[in-house]
Motif scaffolding. Structure first.
Motif, PDB file in Angstrom:
ATOM      1  N   THR A  15       5.291   8.648 -25.861  1.00  0.00           N
ATOM      2  CA  THR A  15       5.713   7.371 -25.285  1.00  0.00           C
ATOM      3  C   THR A  15       4.587   6.377 -25.518  1.00  0.00           C
ATOM      4  O   THR A  15       3.433   6.680 -25.217  1.00  0.00           O
ATOM      5  CB  THR A  15       5.978   7.513 -23.775  1.00  0.00           C
ATOM      6  N   HIS A  67       2.955   2.649 -24.712  1.00  0.00           N
ATOM      7  CA  HIS A  67       2.899   1.637 -23.667  1.00  0.00           C
ATOM      8  C   HIS A  67       2.211   0.430 -24.287  1.00  0.00           C
ATOM      9  O   HIS A  67       1.072   0.536 -24.742  1.00  0.00           O
ATOM     10  CB  HIS A  67       2.091   2.138 -22.464  1.00  0.00           C
ATOM     11  N   ALA A  84       5.349  -6.370 -20.932  1.00  0.00           N
ATOM     12  CA  ALA A  84       4.904  -4.979 -20.985  1.00  0.00           C
ATOM     13  C   ALA A  84       6.132  -4.082 -21.184  1.00  0.00           C
ATOM     14  O   ALA A  84       7.208  -4.372 -20.665  1.00  0.00           O
ATOM     15  CB  ALA A  84       4.179  -4.618 -19.699  1.00  0.00           C
ATOM     16  N   ASP A 133       7.486   0.258 -22.176  1.00  0.00           N
ATOM     17  CA  ASP A 133       7.273   1.671 -22.488  1.00  0.00           C
ATOM     18  C   ASP A 133       8.418   2.080 -23.399  1.00  0.00           C
ATOM     19  O   ASP A 133       9.575   1.735 -23.135  1.00  0.00           O
ATOM     20  CB  ASP A 133       7.327   2.536 -21.226  1.00  0.00           C
ATOM     21  N   CYS A 135       9.099  -4.787 -27.726  1.00  0.00           N
ATOM     22  CA  CYS A 135       9.742  -4.140 -26.584  1.00  0.00           C
ATOM     23  C   CYS A 135      11.091  -3.547 -26.981  1.00  0.00           C
ATOM     24  O   CYS A 135      11.504  -2.521 -26.461  1.00  0.00           O
ATOM     25  CB  CYS A 135       9.903  -5.130 -25.432  1.00  0.00           C
TER      26      CYS A 135
END
Length: 166
Positions: A61, A63, A72, A74, A127
């Motif tokens: 994953t 980040h 932001a 993940d 994102c």
């Protein structure tokens, strides 16, 4: 981590499974460090007609901060491993990034996983694939909806606009 391959180097058709976790927290990508969890790699090394072929997957994953909208995020990633292992490099000047030399009778899994991860990572951290970014005038995140800014008319079309108004 070294993966011993001595038992399959001389045996066409033989294979060795592998599974490892590699710590890539020190990997700087632009100005961020997107990996805070172990990178898991699993697969098989198979002797195919005397050629050692490593196949499998790398997953973790990431980040990060989106390069378009600054949010932001993940995101789970899963990259394929499809590399060739050789006892020696024939031409080091023109070496292929998907060909890895063996260290004796072993493959350096840390080096292979790091290379596969970096080469498959997109040049921009987003994102989501269809991120719309920010409005260049008001700064609104366009993923949340359209902004209220008026589109500026290209000055080359000003004469056409005057014709439409008549």
């Amino acid at each position: 981590m070294l993966l011993g391959l001595s038992r399959i180097i001389e045996t066409p058709g033989a294979s060795v499974p592998f599974s490892t976790e590699v710590d890539l927290r020190d990997l700087c990508y632009g100005i961020s460090y997107p990996v805070s969890e172990p990178v898991v790699a699993e697969g098989t090394v198979r002797n195919t007609a005397g050629v050692l072929v490593m196949t499998g997957s790398v997953r973790t994953t990431i980040h990060g901060i989106c390069d378009r909208c600054a949010a932001a995020f993940d995101r789970d990633i899963n990259f394929p491993i499809d590399v060739v292992l050789v006892t020696e490099l024939a031409d080091e000047e023109n070496e292929d990034e998907w060909v890895f030399p063996l260290e004796g009778d072993s493959a350096n899994l840390d080096d292979i996983v790091r290379t596969v991860f970096v080469l498959n990572l997109d040049s921009k951290l987003l994102c989501k694939e269809d991120c719309k970014g920010l409005c260049c005038r008001c700064g609104k995140n366009l993923n949340d909806g359209a902004c209220s800014c008026q589109k500026e008319l290209d000055p080359r079309f000003a004469a056409l606009k005057q014709l439409l108004e008549k």
